[in-house]
Structure formats: structure tokens, C-alpha cells
Design a protein around this motif. Structure first.
Motif, PDB file in Angstrom:
ATOM      1  N   TYR A   1       0.172  -0.946  -0.366  1.00  0.00           N
ATOM      2  CA  TYR A   1      -0.111  -0.320   0.231  1.00  0.00           C
ATOM      3  C   TYR A   1       1.086   1.552   0.163  1.00  0.00           C
TER       4      TYR A   1
ATOM      5  N   ARG B   1      -4.288   1.574  -3.302  1.00  0.00           N
ATOM      6  CA  ARG B   1      -4.169   2.313  -1.832  1.00  0.00           C
ATOM      7  C   ARG B   1      -5.260   1.487  -1.240  1.00  0.00           C
ATOM      8  N   PRO B   2      -6.198   2.573   0.026  1.00  0.00           N
ATOM      9  CA  PRO B   2      -7.371   1.713   0.220  1.00  0.00           C
ATOM     10  C   PRO B   2      -8.575   2.227  -0.663  1.00  0.00           C
ATOM     11  N   TRP B   3      -8.665   2.781  -1.211  1.00  0.00           N
ATOM     12  CA  TRP B   3      -9.628   4.257  -1.923  1.00  0.00           C
ATOM     13  C   TRP B   3      -9.053   3.523  -3.640  1.00  0.00           C
ATOM     14  N   LYS B   4      -7.813   3.123  -3.484  1.00  0.00           N
ATOM     15  CA  LYS B   4      -7.846   2.818  -5.481  1.00  0.00           C
ATOM     16  C   LYS B   4      -6.949   1.898  -5.801  1.00  0.00           C
TER      17      LYS B   4
ATOM     18  N   GLU C   1     -21.228   2.710  -7.371  1.00  0.00           N
ATOM     19  CA  GLU C   1     -20.494   3.393  -6.473  1.00  0.00           C
ATOM     20  C   GLU C   1     -20.112   1.086  -6.177  1.00  0.00           C
TER      21      GLU C   1
END
Length: 325
Positions: free
Chosen positions: A66, A119-122, A249
């Protein structure tokens, strides 16, 4: 363990790359293990031991999952792991995804470098700084191989394979995230496909048949009834854009074009030049998760027999031109 290799000719000695980081060595057939360093690498893709000198070992370090890290790259030791030297480094986002040694000349090595950010979001499993490298001096210096291989932002994970049946032949697998041409994109004839929702008006939605809306709601995993959705759209409470946003989403790739994905390239001159081996798309092998795979094997007796690991596992007996599952 993320990588395991034994010492050629000595079944009592082996190295493993621990998934939590670092290289461990056993000299008693696995009864006891000694940590040999490289803890900051965290993820190790491959370990290669020289067939002529068991104290010479090379490590392909992918690095942390990450975060950016300068621990990525190719490492080598000539004293059995007491000390390590990093001999190939690209940048903090580009780690080593594979490593192979020439079947007859241990001075020649090949390394695959893979740029990715997660990353946690992407998750971006590709980038322009990846590629294939060759060393002609036992891993001390490296040259990038570019003649005939894909490049650019869409370059994903890379795998390597060699075979004693053709020592100068190098196969390279690539997860190519370049979109297929529009003519080769899969067709979605659903009246409420994500692509059609992107330009649909509320009036066009209300003109659809109940059965089409019901199918859409079923795919969307919603408990709303057709009548309720029609009412919400009609009074302006629910927009077509909001319905599309809800779908995205759950799966942000719905509007993405289908990528080329798995490709196989072959060199018969130690990587100086490459040609693409597969003549058709290798659809479904990497699915949408090519970064999990890029591993394959070539028969030690026949350089034209290749196994490409994915979902499903596929086999070629003509040098990668055609495949069966």
C-alpha cells in the motif's frame, strides 16, 4: 511464503521469501531457519540461486502493498545472504515481479519490473515505468529490453519463463491494460446497460418496458419495485444519473472498456527482439485481476509447450499461437 527455492544439488538448503518481509534460509532441510535480511522488502516475488555457486543468490522484491518504498528492486548476495546489494532499482512504485536465469549461463539473468499503486480507496495495477531487463554480468548491471514489447501507462504485471530446451529463448507474459479497439469490445444489448444509462433521459427511462426495468433492478440488487422506481423518477426524486452512480459505487469499472489483458511475447535471441506469440485475445484468463497472475511455465523438453496460469489455466503446444483450456 511468497517465494521458495532450493539450492541446486543440495536438498538440505533452501531459501524462502516471507510474505511479511525478508529472506529466510535453512541448511537442515527445513528443521530450523535463519533470517538473512531484506525485512523492508515485505513482498518477494522470486528467489534464484546460482547453479554454480550456492552463495550467490538473487531476490526479486516487489515491496510493500500500500505504500511507496525504495526497498523495491533486484538484490543479490555473494556470501550466502550475509550481505545484500541492490543492483536494479527503478522508483518507489516499481517493484520486481519476476526473475529468471539463463539455463546454461548463470551470468545472464532477466528481471521483470512492475509499476503499480494501491491505496485503500484506489488500485492502479499498471504504469509506464515497468519493463523487462537483462543482466549479462551476473546481476551487477542491467539493460532494459524494449524491442517488440508493449510500453506506456497501460503496462501491467509481467512474468518471465525460460527453458533448457531452448536456452536463448525468453517468454514474457504481460497484463496489457490497453483497451481493445471498439470493434472488439463486447456488446451489451441491455436497454439499461451502464453505457446507455450514461446518456439516457428520465423520459426515455419511463418509456421502457416493465420487464426491462425489472431485470435492471434485479441486477442492481435492490428491493425497490418497478412501480416505486417509476414513481420516484416521474416526480423527480430519483434521476437516471443517481441510478448509474449507485451502480458505479458497487463497481467503478462498469464504464471501462475491456482491456487486451493477457499477452505472450517470445524472444529467440536473449531478449534483443520480441514478437507477440498469441494470435488471438486470451480472453478470461486474467479476467479483471491480471495483477494476481502473470505466472506461467515452459516445458523443459519442448519450448513450444507453455502453460499460462490464470482462470482458467490454458496450454499451448505451438509456441503460444493457439491455446486450449
Amino acid at each position: 511464503a511468497s517465494a521458495v527455492v532450493g539450492e541446486p544439488g543440495n536438498p538440505m538448503v533452501a531459501y524462502i521469501g516471507a510474505a511479511s518481509g525478508g529472506v529466510f534460509k535453512t541448511a537442515d532441510g527445513g528443521k530450523t531457519w535463519t533470517h538473512m535480511g531484506l525485512a523492508d522488502t515485505q513482498r518477494i516475488a522470486r528467489i534464484v540461486v546460482s547453479p554454480r555457486d550456492s552463495n550467490t543468490v538473487w531476490v526479486a522484491a516487489q515491496g510493500p502493498l500500500y505504500t511507496d518504498s525504495d526497498a523495491r528492486g533486484i538484490y543479490m548476495t555473494t556470501d550466502g545472504g550475509k550481505t545484500w546489494q541492490k543492483t536494479l532499482y527503478v522508483d518507489a512504485q516499481t517493484g520486481a515481479s519476476d526473475l529468471a536465469i539463463h539455463p546454461r549461463n548463470p551470468k545472464i539473468l532477466y528481471a521483470a519490473m512492475w509499476q503499480k499503486t494501491r491505496r485503500p480507496w484506489k488500485n492502479t495495477p499498471n504504469g509506464p515505468n515497468g519493463g523487462v531487463y537483462r543482466s549479462d554480468d551476473g546481476g551487477e548491471t542491467w539493460k532494459k529490453l524494449t524491442n517488440g514489447l508493449p510500453s506506456g501507462d497501460a503496462l501491467g504485471r509481467i512474468g518471465l519463463a525460460v527453458t533448457p530446451a531452448a536456452p536463448d529463448t525468453l517468454y514474457v507474459s504481460v497484463d496489457n491494460q490497453t483497451p481493445k479497439p471498439d470493434k472488439d469490445q463486447p456488446k451489451d444489448d441491455s436497454p439499461l446497460s451502464p453505457a446507455k444509462l450514461k446518456t439516457m433521459t428520465e423520459a426515455e427511462f419511463l418509456a421502457l418496458k416493465d420487464s426491462d426495468i425489472q431485470s435492471f433492478l434485479r441486477r442492481s440488487n435492490t428491493a425497490d419495485s418497478v412501480a416505486e422506481v417509476r414513481r420516484l423518477v416521474k416526480d423527480g426524486t430519483l434521476t437516471v444519473k443517481a441510478m448509474l452512480d449507485r451502480l458505479l459505487e458497487n463497481d467503478a469499472t462498469l464504464l471501462d472498456k475491456e482491456p487486451i489483458a493477457a499477452q505472450l511475447f517470445r524472444s529467440n535471441d536473449r531478449g534483443n527482439t520480441f514478437t507477440q506469440a498469441n494470435t488471438n485475445y486470451l480472453d478470461g484468463v486474467y479476467s479483471t485481476f491480471g495483477y494476481y497472475f502473470a505466472d506461467f511455465a515452459v516445458s523443459p523438453r519442448d519450448p513450444n509447450t507453455i502453460y499460462l496460469l490464470g482462470v482458467p489455466l490454458i496450454k499451448s503446444t505451438d509456441g503460444g499461437k493457439t491455446w486450449t483450456s
